[in-house]
Design a protein around this motif. Structure first.
Motif, PDB file in Angstrom:
ATOM      1  N   LEU A  54       0.811  -1.278  -0.101  1.00 35.43           N
ATOM      2  CA  LEU A  54      -0.031  -0.087  -0.144  1.00 35.43           C
ATOM      3  C   LEU A  54       0.949   1.325   0.035  1.00 35.43           C
ATOM      4  O   LEU A  54       1.769   1.163   0.614  1.00 35.43           O
ATOM      5  CB  LEU A  54      -0.760   0.027   1.194  1.00 35.43           C
ATOM      6  N   ILE A  55       0.447   2.352  -0.658  1.00 36.16           N
ATOM      7  CA  ILE A  55       1.144   3.585  -0.500  1.00 36.16           C
ATOM      8  C   ILE A  55       0.294   4.828  -0.100  1.00 36.16           C
ATOM      9  O   ILE A  55      -1.047   4.732  -0.749  1.00 36.16           O
ATOM     10  CB  ILE A  55       1.642   4.049  -2.167  1.00 36.16           C
ATOM     11  N   LEU A  56       0.601   5.569   0.714  1.00 35.60           N
ATOM     12  CA  LEU A  56      -0.044   6.612   1.087  1.00 35.60           C
ATOM     13  C   LEU A  56       0.524   7.656   0.390  1.00 35.60           C
ATOM     14  O   LEU A  56       1.656   8.153   0.341  1.00 35.60           O
ATOM     15  CB  LEU A  56       0.367   6.967   2.737  1.00 35.60           C
ATOM     16  N   MET A  57      -0.615   8.180  -0.677  1.00 37.45           N
ATOM     17  CA  MET A  57      -0.208   9.181  -1.620  1.00 37.45           C
ATOM     18  C   MET A  57      -0.639  10.687  -1.524  1.00 37.45           C
ATOM     19  O   MET A  57      -2.030  10.750  -1.530  1.00 37.45           O
ATOM     20  CB  MET A  57      -0.723   8.586  -3.000  1.00 37.45           C
ATOM     21  N   ASP A  58       0.136  11.540  -1.276  1.00 39.35           N
ATOM     22  CA  ASP A  58      -0.212  12.942  -1.196  1.00 39.35           C
ATOM     23  C   ASP A  58      -0.763  13.441  -2.739  1.00 39.35           C
ATOM     24  O   ASP A  58      -0.525  12.852  -3.716  1.00 39.35           O
ATOM     25  CB  ASP A  58       0.998  13.856  -0.893  1.00 39.35           C
ATOM     26  N   ILE A  59      -1.637  14.252  -2.725  1.00 39.51           N
ATOM     27  CA  ILE A  59      -2.298  14.589  -3.936  1.00 39.51           C
ATOM     28  C   ILE A  59      -1.345  15.793  -4.620  1.00 39.51           C
ATOM     29  O   ILE A  59      -1.044  15.524  -6.036  1.00 39.51           O
ATOM     30  CB  ILE A  59      -3.778  15.125  -3.929  1.00 39.51           C
ATOM     31  N   ASN A  60      -1.290  16.687  -3.980  1.00 40.85           N
ATOM     32  CA  ASN A  60      -0.353  17.907  -4.519  1.00 40.85           C
ATOM     33  C   ASN A  60       1.010  17.812  -4.258  1.00 40.85           C
ATOM     34  O   ASN A  60       1.413  18.292  -3.176  1.00 40.85           O
ATOM     35  CB  ASN A  60      -1.186  19.298  -3.863  1.00 40.85           C
ATOM     36  N   MET A  61       1.837  17.684  -5.310  1.00 35.88           N
ATOM     37  CA  MET A  61       3.173  17.472  -5.307  1.00 35.88           C
ATOM     38  C   MET A  61       4.030  18.116  -6.549  1.00 35.88           C
ATOM     39  O   MET A  61       3.265  18.010  -7.460  1.00 35.88           O
ATOM     40  CB  MET A  61       3.698  16.092  -5.099  1.00 35.88           C
ATOM     41  N   PRO A  62       5.022  18.799  -6.324  1.00 34.88           N
ATOM     42  CA  PRO A  62       5.722  19.224  -7.727  1.00 34.88           C
ATOM     43  C   PRO A  62       6.285  18.158  -8.419  1.00 34.88           C
ATOM     44  O   PRO A  62       6.334  16.703  -7.974  1.00 34.88           O
ATOM     45  CB  PRO A  62       6.932  19.972  -6.860  1.00 34.88           C
ATOM     46  N   ILE A  63       6.504  18.229  -9.621  1.00 31.46           N
ATOM     47  CA  ILE A  63       7.521  17.412 -10.574  1.00 31.46           C
ATOM     48  C   ILE A  63       6.310  16.561 -10.957  1.00 31.46           C
ATOM     49  O   ILE A  63       6.087  16.468 -12.313  1.00 31.46           O
ATOM     50  CB  ILE A  63       8.642  16.753 -10.065  1.00 31.46           C
ATOM     51  N   MET A  64       5.832  15.515 -10.308  1.00 28.14           N
ATOM     52  CA  MET A  64       4.744  14.456 -10.687  1.00 28.14           C
ATOM     53  C   MET A  64       3.786  14.627  -9.384  1.00 28.14           C
ATOM     54  O   MET A  64       4.222  14.153  -8.304  1.00 28.14           O
ATOM     55  CB  MET A  64       5.328  13.217 -10.800  1.00 28.14           C
ATOM     56  N   ASP A  65       2.560  14.854  -9.646  1.00 26.25           N
ATOM     57  CA  ASP A  65       1.460  15.017  -8.525  1.00 26.25           C
ATOM     58  C   ASP A  65       1.051  13.586  -8.265  1.00 26.25           C
ATOM     59  O   ASP A  65       1.136  12.643  -9.004  1.00 26.25           O
ATOM     60  CB  ASP A  65       0.517  15.990  -8.842  1.00 26.25           C
ATOM     61  N   GLY A  66      -0.090  13.542  -7.262  1.00 29.87           N
ATOM     62  CA  GLY A  66      -0.665  12.311  -6.954  1.00 29.87           C
ATOM     63  C   GLY A  66      -1.390  11.607  -8.026  1.00 29.87           C
ATOM     64  O   GLY A  66      -1.631  10.356  -8.026  1.00 29.87           O
ATOM     65  N   PHE A  67      -2.005  12.362  -8.929  1.00 26.92           N
ATOM     66  CA  PHE A  67      -2.901  11.981  -9.757  1.00 26.92           C
ATOM     67  C   PHE A  67      -2.166  11.219 -10.970  1.00 26.92           C
ATOM     68  O   PHE A  67      -2.438  10.024 -11.311  1.00 26.92           O
ATOM     69  CB  PHE A  67      -3.586  13.046 -10.728  1.00 26.92           C
ATOM     70  N   THR A  68      -1.066  11.787 -11.536  1.00 29.84           N
ATOM     71  CA  THR A  68      -0.226  11.352 -12.431  1.00 29.84           C
ATOM     72  C   THR A  68       0.590  10.139 -11.735  1.00 29.84           C
ATOM     73  O   THR A  68       0.364   8.986 -12.538  1.00 29.84           O
ATOM     74  CB  THR A  68       0.876  12.314 -12.835  1.00 29.84           C
ATOM     75  N   ALA A  69       0.801   9.942 -10.733  1.00 27.60           N
ATOM     76  CA  ALA A  69       1.781   8.934  -9.845  1.00 27.60           C
ATOM     77  C   ALA A  69       0.976   7.765  -9.904  1.00 27.60           C
ATOM     78  O   ALA A  69       1.290   6.499  -9.827  1.00 27.60           O
ATOM     79  CB  ALA A  69       2.357   9.473  -8.622  1.00 27.60           C
TER      80      ALA A  69
END
Length: 212
Positions: A54-69
């Motif tokens: 499981l990954i705890l994924m932040d949504i708003n991040m620089p370079i590659m955000d949570g949506f793309t990741a």
């Protein structure tokens, strides 16, 4: 002894990430395999930790955000669950993360015990979403009978719910009054035992009623 749940933390805020890691380390059921600062960092590190669950994924991040990741993870590592983390109860962000392939959603201000419950629920049932939708959503996802009772108009409305259109714009698109759209929404809430637009979208996606 029960095997520990292996997780990863992906968040660009170092203080939040280290604080979260510290909180989660108190639970004997969990082990943190690695931390990453954004989606690109995750892509590099996941190769060495393909056994995480499981990954705890932040949504708003620089370079590659949570949506793309999240989209990338679902293509390359579909068996790994994604639990989205956000500061705000932003329905648009939640829906977009679910559409990207996230298996659940939690607010960053949630208690660590709530996060533990979310992680365990996701590992056990494959899905978790805060309190935005009723607990019975998990049941309804496994039971497709209720979709047979939805009308054609309700199914069209359900599809539109996954877009960024307002209810008023949906009414215009469907050539009905805003009051009629309200009736579709309330009818679906009652039939599916849900209480938010997010819940409707999650239900629609899980039951293949919404085309992404």
């Amino acid at each position: 002894m029960q095997e520990k749940i292996k997780i990863a933390l992906v968040d660009d805020h170092t203080l939040f990430r280290s604080g979260l890691a510290s909180l989660l380390s108190e639970f004997e059921e969990i082990t943190i395999a690695f931390e990453a600062t954004n989606g690109i960092d995750l892509q590099a590190k996941i190769k060495h930790h393909e056994d995480i669950q499981l990954i705890l994924m932040d949504i708003n991040m620089p370079i590659m955000d949570g949506f793309t990741a999240t989209k990338w993870m679902k293509v390359n590592y579909p068996a790994i669950y994604i639990l989205a983390l956000s500061m705000f109860e932003d329905e648009k962000s939640i829906i977009n993360m679910i559409k990207a392939g996230a298996n659940g959603y939690m607010l960053k201000e949630s208690k660590s015990t709530e996060l533990l419950v979310a992680i365990k629920t996701m590992i056990e049932k494959g899905f978790y979403i805060n309190e935005l939708v009723s607990g019975r959503l998990l049941v309804s996802m496994k039971n497709n009978d209720s979709k047979d009772t939805l009308t054609e108009k309700e199914l069209v409305f359900l599809q539109h719910c996954s877009t960024e259109l307002t209810y008023k714009e949906i009414a215009s698109l469907m050539n009905v009054s805003p009051r009629t759209v309200d009736n579709y929404r309330e009818s679906l809430f009652a039939k599916l035992n849900l209480k938010s637009r997010t819940g409707l979208v999650v239900y629609g996606i899980k039951n293949n009623l919404i085309k992404i």
